[in-house]
Design a protein around this motif. Sequence first.
Motif, PDB file in Angstrom:
ATOM      1  N   PRO A 114      58.912  42.310  40.844  1.00 17.25           N
ATOM      2  CA  PRO A 114      59.024  40.987  40.207  1.00 17.25           C
ATOM      3  C   PRO A 114      60.089  40.146  40.906  1.00 17.25           C
ATOM      4  O   PRO A 114      61.135  40.662  41.302  1.00 17.25           O
ATOM      5  CB  PRO A 114      59.426  41.308  38.769  1.00 17.25           C
ATOM      6  CG  PRO A 114      59.986  42.690  38.807  1.00 17.25           C
ATOM      7  CD  PRO A 114      59.409  43.390  40.008  1.00 17.25           C
ATOM      8  N   VAL A 115      59.792  38.838  41.069  1.00 18.96           N
ATOM      9  CA  VAL A 115      60.760  37.973  41.755  1.00 18.96           C
ATOM     10  C   VAL A 115      61.156  36.734  40.954  1.00 18.96           C
ATOM     11  O   VAL A 115      62.292  36.293  41.075  1.00 18.96           O
ATOM     12  CB  VAL A 115      60.281  37.565  43.168  1.00 18.96           C
ATOM     13  CG1 VAL A 115      60.285  38.760  44.104  1.00 18.96           C
ATOM     14  CG2 VAL A 115      58.920  36.930  43.154  1.00 18.96           C
ATOM     15  N   PHE A 116      60.255  36.155  40.175  1.00 20.90           N
ATOM     16  CA  PHE A 116      60.575  34.972  39.360  1.00 20.90           C
ATOM     17  C   PHE A 116      59.810  35.064  38.047  1.00 20.90           C
ATOM     18  O   PHE A 116      58.767  35.708  37.971  1.00 20.90           O
ATOM     19  CB  PHE A 116      60.104  33.650  40.000  1.00 20.90           C
ATOM     20  CG  PHE A 116      60.466  33.421  41.425  1.00 20.90           C
ATOM     21  CD1 PHE A 116      61.776  33.331  41.835  1.00 20.90           C
ATOM     22  CD2 PHE A 116      59.466  33.233  42.373  1.00 20.90           C
ATOM     23  CE1 PHE A 116      62.090  33.085  43.158  1.00 20.90           C
ATOM     24  CE2 PHE A 116      59.762  32.990  43.690  1.00 20.90           C
ATOM     25  CZ  PHE A 116      61.081  32.914  44.090  1.00 20.90           C
ATOM     26  N   HIS A 117      60.273  34.338  37.043  1.00 22.04           N
ATOM     27  CA  HIS A 117      59.561  34.170  35.777  1.00 22.04           C
ATOM     28  C   HIS A 117      59.785  32.710  35.376  1.00 22.04           C
ATOM     29  O   HIS A 117      60.840  32.376  34.844  1.00 22.04           O
ATOM     30  CB  HIS A 117      60.109  35.143  34.732  1.00 22.04           C
ATOM     31  CG  HIS A 117      59.246  35.283  33.534  1.00 22.04           C
ATOM     32  ND1 HIS A 117      59.732  35.678  32.320  1.00 22.04           N
ATOM     33  CD2 HIS A 117      57.920  35.084  33.348  1.00 22.04           C
ATOM     34  CE1 HIS A 117      58.755  35.727  31.439  1.00 22.04           C
ATOM     35  NE2 HIS A 117      57.645  35.366  32.037  1.00 22.04           N
ATOM     36  N   VAL A 118      58.805  31.847  35.680  1.00 24.88           N
ATOM     37  CA  VAL A 118      59.060  30.407  35.594  1.00 24.88           C
ATOM     38  C   VAL A 118      57.972  29.645  34.837  1.00 24.88           C
ATOM     39  O   VAL A 118      56.836  30.095  34.728  1.00 24.88           O
ATOM     40  CB  VAL A 118      59.201  29.783  37.003  1.00 24.88           C
ATOM     41  CG1 VAL A 118      60.340  30.404  37.776  1.00 24.88           C
ATOM     42  CG2 VAL A 118      57.918  29.902  37.790  1.00 24.88           C
ATOM     43  N   PHE A 119      58.356  28.474  34.339  1.00 29.39           N
ATOM     44  CA  PHE A 119      57.417  27.493  33.818  1.00 29.39           C
ATOM     45  C   PHE A 119      56.975  26.643  35.007  1.00 29.39           C
ATOM     46  O   PHE A 119      57.804  26.106  35.728  1.00 29.39           O
ATOM     47  CB  PHE A 119      58.076  26.591  32.773  1.00 29.39           C
ATOM     48  CG  PHE A 119      58.438  27.311  31.502  1.00 29.39           C
ATOM     49  CD1 PHE A 119      57.465  27.584  30.552  1.00 29.39           C
ATOM     50  CD2 PHE A 119      59.740  27.711  31.263  1.00 29.39           C
ATOM     51  CE1 PHE A 119      57.786  28.242  29.373  1.00 29.39           C
ATOM     52  CE2 PHE A 119      60.072  28.364  30.093  1.00 29.39           C
ATOM     53  CZ  PHE A 119      59.091  28.635  29.140  1.00 29.39           C
ATOM     54  N   MET A 120      55.673  26.516  35.213  1.00 29.55           N
ATOM     55  CA  MET A 120      55.173  25.784  36.377  1.00 29.55           C
ATOM     56  C   MET A 120      55.049  24.286  36.135  1.00 29.55           C
ATOM     57  O   MET A 120      55.181  23.494  37.054  1.00 29.55           O
ATOM     58  CB  MET A 120      53.826  26.360  36.822  1.00 29.55           C
ATOM     59  CG  MET A 120      53.941  27.771  37.375  1.00 29.55           C
ATOM     60  SD  MET A 120      55.037  27.895  38.815  1.00 29.55           S
ATOM     61  CE  MET A 120      54.149  26.924  40.004  1.00 29.55           C
ATOM     62  N   SER A 121      54.767  23.884  34.909  1.00 27.07           N
ATOM     63  CA  SER A 121      54.613  22.464  34.596  1.00 27.07           C
ATOM     64  C   SER A 121      55.084  22.225  33.162  1.00 27.07           C
ATOM     65  O   SER A 121      54.290  21.933  32.267  1.00 27.07           O
ATOM     66  CB  SER A 121      53.143  22.052  34.765  1.00 27.07           C
ATOM     67  OG  SER A 121      53.001  20.662  34.638  1.00 27.07           O
ATOM     68  N   PRO A 122      56.408  22.363  32.908  1.00 25.93           N
ATOM     69  CA  PRO A 122      56.922  22.357  31.546  1.00 25.93           C
ATOM     70  C   PRO A 122      56.846  21.029  30.806  1.00 25.93           C
ATOM     71  O   PRO A 122      57.148  20.977  29.617  1.00 25.93           O
ATOM     72  CB  PRO A 122      58.379  22.800  31.718  1.00 25.93           C
ATOM     73  CG  PRO A 122      58.726  22.382  33.109  1.00 25.93           C
ATOM     74  CD  PRO A 122      57.467  22.546  33.905  1.00 25.93           C
ATOM     75  N   GLY A 123      56.397  19.977  31.471  1.00 24.72           N
ATOM     76  CA  GLY A 123      56.241  18.698  30.785  1.00 24.72           C
ATOM     77  C   GLY A 123      55.078  18.693  29.818  1.00 24.72           C
ATOM     78  O   GLY A 123      55.051  17.900  28.877  1.00 24.72           O
TER      79      GLY A 123
END
Length: 191
Positions: A114-123
């Motif tokens: 695992p490298v990231f855990h992100v919101f891709m388009s949080p708008g």
Amino acid sequence: MTDAPILIRSVEILSDDWAILKKFTFDYRRRDGSLERQVRQTYDRGHGAVILPYDPGRGTVLLVRQFRLPAYVSGHSEPLIEACAGLLDKDNPETCIRREAEEELGYRLRETEPVFHVFMSPGSVTERLMFFIARYSPEDRVGEGGGDRHEGEDIEVLEMALDEALAMVDQGRIVDGKTIMLLQHLKLKGL
């Protein structure tokens, strides 16, 4: 209103089809302390995982090419070149991405990182995406890949040099955000 920055006043489901589209009306406490009524919509299709397999000995990566309707209706007529990804479907991220790698790429990956855990388009999109990388070799191939026809997938598997993929980013031929992030991560880490 409490100390929380928002107080949700109402939630309306606008669509419950392939995903759930909701309309929220809420009071937002601004940094200056004033309250402001706001209305926003969220698009919820679940959380997902994405992986970029790489072969450090040969300097290659595995990608997929597939048609994406949202890109097409936004003026990008070519199928997108992307890292392998999928929705969790009630699985944990690692189980999901191993399943997707076999289904889409035709590879059984041994160890994922695992490298990231992100919101891709949080708008507007609630999805959170877990990013992985994994070493692979030609011996890890267990099938043809191509995706699940019953899910409407028609996926082409691409194996290319990491430097070629990065050049395609510069040329505007790879325009998918998650893929660009993983390609740059590999390059930055010197993998």
